[in-house]
Motif scaffolding. Sequence first.
Motif, PDB file in Angstrom:
ATOM      1  N   UNK A  13     -36.984 -15.411  52.913  1.00  0.00           N
ATOM      2  CA  UNK A  13     -36.741 -16.627  52.146  1.00  0.00           C
ATOM      3  C   UNK A  13     -37.863 -16.844  51.130  1.00  0.00           C
ATOM      4  N   UNK A  14     -37.477 -17.080  49.898  1.00  0.00           N
ATOM      5  CA  UNK A  14     -38.455 -17.352  48.856  1.00  0.00           C
ATOM      6  C   UNK A  14     -39.067 -16.119  48.219  1.00  0.00           C
ATOM      7  N   UNK A  15     -38.693 -14.918  48.686  1.00  0.00           N
ATOM      8  CA  UNK A  15     -39.241 -13.677  48.114  1.00  0.00           C
ATOM      9  C   UNK A  15     -38.376 -13.236  46.936  1.00  0.00           C
ATOM     10  N   UNK A  16     -39.020 -12.966  45.826  1.00  0.00           N
ATOM     11  CA  UNK A  16     -38.308 -12.543  44.626  1.00  0.00           C
ATOM     12  C   UNK A  16     -37.613 -11.197  44.853  1.00  0.00           C
ATOM     13  N   UNK A  17     -36.430 -11.025  44.268  1.00  0.00           N
ATOM     14  CA  UNK A  17     -35.649  -9.784  44.357  1.00  0.00           C
ATOM     15  C   UNK A  17     -35.397  -9.379  45.810  1.00  0.00           C
ATOM     16  N   UNK A  18     -35.057 -10.351  46.635  1.00  0.00           N
ATOM     17  CA  UNK A  18     -34.779 -10.050  48.041  1.00  0.00           C
ATOM     18  C   UNK A  18     -33.286 -10.213  48.334  1.00  0.00           C
ATOM     19  N   UNK A  19     -32.791  -9.359  49.254  1.00  0.00           N
ATOM     20  CA  UNK A  19     -31.361  -9.329  49.571  1.00  0.00           C
ATOM     21  C   UNK A  19     -31.185  -9.118  51.068  1.00  0.00           C
ATOM     22  N   UNK A  20     -30.016  -9.525  51.555  1.00  0.00           N
ATOM     23  CA  UNK A  20     -29.677  -9.347  52.955  1.00  0.00           C
ATOM     24  C   UNK A  20     -28.500  -8.388  53.056  1.00  0.00           C
ATOM     25  N   UNK A  21     -28.722  -7.226  53.671  1.00  0.00           N
ATOM     26  CA  UNK A  21     -27.656  -6.252  53.911  1.00  0.00           C
ATOM     27  C   UNK A  21     -27.066  -6.544  55.286  1.00  0.00           C
ATOM     28  N   UNK A  22     -25.869  -7.118  55.313  1.00  0.00           N
ATOM     29  CA  UNK A  22     -25.296  -7.656  56.542  1.00  0.00           C
ATOM     30  C   UNK A  22     -24.201  -6.752  57.100  1.00  0.00           C
ATOM     31  N   UNK A  23     -24.323  -6.441  58.373  1.00  0.00           N
ATOM     32  CA  UNK A  23     -23.292  -5.679  59.074  1.00  0.00           C
ATOM     33  C   UNK A  23     -22.175  -6.633  59.509  1.00  0.00           C
ATOM     34  N   UNK A  24     -20.975  -6.084  59.728  1.00  0.00           N
ATOM     35  CA  UNK A  24     -19.886  -6.862  60.299  1.00  0.00           C
ATOM     36  C   UNK A  24     -19.155  -7.756  59.333  1.00  0.00           C
ATOM     37  N   UNK A  25     -19.405  -7.615  58.023  1.00  0.00           N
ATOM     38  CA  UNK A  25     -18.668  -8.405  57.034  1.00  0.00           C
ATOM     39  C   UNK A  25     -18.019  -7.469  56.021  1.00  0.00           C
ATOM     40  N   UNK A  26     -16.839  -7.835  55.554  1.00  0.00           N
ATOM     41  CA  UNK A  26     -16.168  -7.039  54.526  1.00  0.00           C
ATOM     42  C   UNK A  26     -16.628  -7.434  53.136  1.00  0.00           C
ATOM     43  N   UNK A  27     -16.784  -8.732  52.919  1.00  0.00           N
ATOM     44  CA  UNK A  27     -17.183  -9.234  51.610  1.00  0.00           C
ATOM     45  C   UNK A  27     -18.540  -9.928  51.722  1.00  0.00           C
ATOM     46  N   UNK A  28     -19.300  -9.887  50.633  1.00  0.00           N
ATOM     47  CA  UNK A  28     -20.558 -10.599  50.584  1.00  0.00           C
ATOM     48  C   UNK A  28     -20.481 -11.819  49.694  1.00  0.00           C
ATOM     49  N   UNK A  29     -21.634 -12.490  49.578  1.00  0.00           N
ATOM     50  CA  UNK A  29     -21.711 -13.660  48.706  1.00  0.00           C
ATOM     51  C   UNK A  29     -23.137 -13.780  48.200  1.00  0.00           C
ATOM     52  N   UNK A  30     -23.274 -13.804  46.881  1.00  0.00           N
ATOM     53  CA  UNK A  30     -24.582 -13.903  46.223  1.00  0.00           C
ATOM     54  C   UNK A  30     -25.509 -12.781  46.699  1.00  0.00           C
ATOM     55  N   UNK A  31     -26.605 -13.115  47.388  1.00  0.00           N
ATOM     56  CA  UNK A  31     -27.569 -12.082  47.787  1.00  0.00           C
ATOM     57  C   UNK A  31     -27.312 -11.552  49.196  1.00  0.00           C
ATOM     58  N   UNK A  32     -26.169 -11.907  49.779  1.00  0.00           N
ATOM     59  CA  UNK A  32     -25.748 -11.347  51.067  1.00  0.00           C
ATOM     60  C   UNK A  32     -24.686 -10.296  50.796  1.00  0.00           C
ATOM     61  N   UNK A  33     -25.034  -9.036  51.064  1.00  0.00           N
ATOM     62  CA  UNK A  33     -24.210  -7.893  50.660  1.00  0.00           C
ATOM     63  C   UNK A  33     -23.766  -7.124  51.898  1.00  0.00           C
ATOM     64  N   UNK A  34     -22.500  -6.688  51.972  1.00  0.00           N
ATOM     65  CA  UNK A  34     -22.054  -5.892  53.124  1.00  0.00           C
ATOM     66  C   UNK A  34     -22.888  -4.618  53.284  1.00  0.00           C
ATOM     67  N   UNK A  35     -23.353  -4.364  54.471  1.00  0.00           N
ATOM     68  CA  UNK A  35     -24.186  -3.189  54.730  1.00  0.00           C
ATOM     69  C   UNK A  35     -23.450  -1.899  54.406  1.00  0.00           C
ATOM     70  N   UNK A  36     -22.154  -1.832  54.717  1.00  0.00           N
ATOM     71  CA  UNK A  36     -21.392  -0.598  54.515  1.00  0.00           C
ATOM     72  C   UNK A  36     -21.384  -0.149  53.063  1.00  0.00           C
ATOM     73  N   UNK A  37     -21.520  -1.102  52.134  1.00  0.00           N
ATOM     74  CA  UNK A  37     -21.430  -0.782  50.708  1.00  0.00           C
ATOM     75  C   UNK A  37     -22.578   0.122  50.251  1.00  0.00           C
ATOM     76  N   UNK A  38     -23.700   0.099  50.965  1.00  0.00           N
ATOM     77  CA  UNK A  38     -24.830   0.945  50.602  1.00  0.00           C
ATOM     78  C   UNK A  38     -24.571   2.415  50.960  1.00  0.00           C
ATOM     79  N   UNK A  39     -23.462   2.678  51.615  1.00  0.00           N
ATOM     80  CA  UNK A  39     -23.050   4.055  51.891  1.00  0.00           C
ATOM     81  C   UNK A  39     -22.291   4.679  50.747  1.00  0.00           C
ATOM     82  N   UNK A  40     -22.265   4.007  49.587  1.00  0.00           N
ATOM     83  CA  UNK A  40     -21.523   4.514  48.421  1.00  0.00           C
ATOM     84  C   UNK A  40     -22.457   4.870  47.276  1.00  0.00           C
ATOM     85  N   UNK A  41     -23.763   4.988  47.527  1.00  0.00           N
ATOM     86  CA  UNK A  41     -24.707   5.228  46.433  1.00  0.00           C
ATOM     87  C   UNK A  41     -24.762   6.717  46.029  1.00  0.00           C
ATOM     88  N   UNK A  42     -24.169   7.611  46.844  1.00  0.00           N
ATOM     89  CA  UNK A  42     -24.071   9.021  46.431  1.00  0.00           C
ATOM     90  C   UNK A  42     -22.856   9.658  47.022  1.00  0.00           C
TER      91      UNK A  42
END
Length: 381
Positions: A352-381
Motif C-alpha cells: 500500500x502506498x508504493x509507487x508502481x505496485x500491483x497485486x497478482x491475484x490467484x483464483x480470479x478470472x478478471x482483474x480491476x485496476x492494479x489487481x491483475x489475474x495471476x494466470x495472465x502473467x503466463x502469457x508473456x512469452x
Amino acid sequence: MKFKRYLFDEIDWNSRLIGIKGARGAGKTTLMLQRMRSMPGGSSIAVYLSMDDIYFSAQNLVDFADYFVKHGGKYLFIDEVHKYKEWSRELKNIYDDHEELSIVFTSSSALEIYKAESDLSRRAIIYDLNELSLREYIALIHDVRISALSLTDILLRHSEICRDIIPKVKPLVMFDEYNRYGAYPFITEGRTRYYERVETIINMIIENDLQSIVRIEYQTIIKIKKLLFVLAGIVPFKPNIAELSRKIGTSRDLLCKYLDLLERANLISQLQSDNSGMSYMAKPEKIFLRNPVLMFALNENNANPGTIRETFFLNQMMCRHSVSYPGEGDFKIDNKYIFEVGGPNKTREQIKGIKNSYFAADGIEYGFKDKIPLWLFGFVY
C-alpha cells in the motif's frame, strides 16, 4: 512441425554460430530438428549430430566437419555439445576454417559458454530456452493459439485482454493443469508417468550433465541431491546458510557452490536483492524450485498453494525480465515494478502506498485496476 516454441521465431538463423541453452526436456532438440526440416535442401546440405553418440568416442568433430563441407555440407546441427570434451576449441576451429558452414548447437543450461577455454563470445550468439509458458501449454495441449503479451500491455490493458481470452479458454482450469503438468513439452506423451520422467531428468542433470561440465565426486553428487530434496520440502524460504550447511553436511562455501550449480542447471531459482551483487557467494534472499512441476514431482503431497503461486510468477517473468527481491512486496520487476502475489482474498496491505505496485491475484478470472489475474502473467512469452 505443428507447434514451435516461442524461441523459434526469435533466433537469427542466418548467424553462423548459434548456441541454444536450456533445461533438459525443454525442447532444444526438437527446436533444432524443426529448423532442419524447414530448410530448403534437406539432408543433402544439413546433418544432425548427437555428441553422446559412440561414434565420437573414436572420431573428432573437426575431421567430421571438414569431410562434411568437402561433400557439400552447409549446416551442422550439434546436440548436447557439453558431452564432447574438446567442444569449445573444436567449434572455434571449425568456425574459423569453414566460412561457408553454419553451426547450431545445444547445451545444458549449466554450461558457462562464455567461460570456455576457447573464446566463443565474439563468435557465438547464445539463446536461452525457458520451460513452457502457460500460453504455450494451452497451444500445445489444447490447440488454442493466443499471442504473447508484453508486461506493459498486461499492466495497462489486463481487463480488456481478459475479455478476449476467457471466451477461448477456462484460464483457472488451465492454470491448475499447467502448474502440475505444464513445464516440459513431453506432457504430450501423457500424464501417467510424467513425474517419473521429471525425476529421471533431475537425476540425469545431476549425475550426467553436471559431471560433463565440472568435476564432481560421487559424494558431492549425493550431497547435491540431498540439498535439492531438502529445498523441495521448504521452498520458498529465506535461507539460513549455516543451518542448511549443517543439514547437508558441508561447508558454507561448498553449499553456495552447490546452490549455484542447481540454479545454472535450471532446477532452482535464487532471488537476490537489488544490492546483493551477482557473485554465487552472495546470500540469496529466497530460494525457489525452478517451476511448479518440480514441486509436484519432488513433494507432491506438500505442494503449498502460496509457494506454487510465487514459483509460477517468478518462472514466467524471469524469461523476459529481471526479477529481484524488493523487501516490500514479493518481487521487483526490471527494478521498477513491485508485485505482491497471493490468493483472491489477500489484501495489498504490504504494498500500500508504493509507487508502481500491483497485486497478482490467484483464483480470479478478471482483474480491476492494479489487481491483475495471476494466470495472465503466463502469457508473456
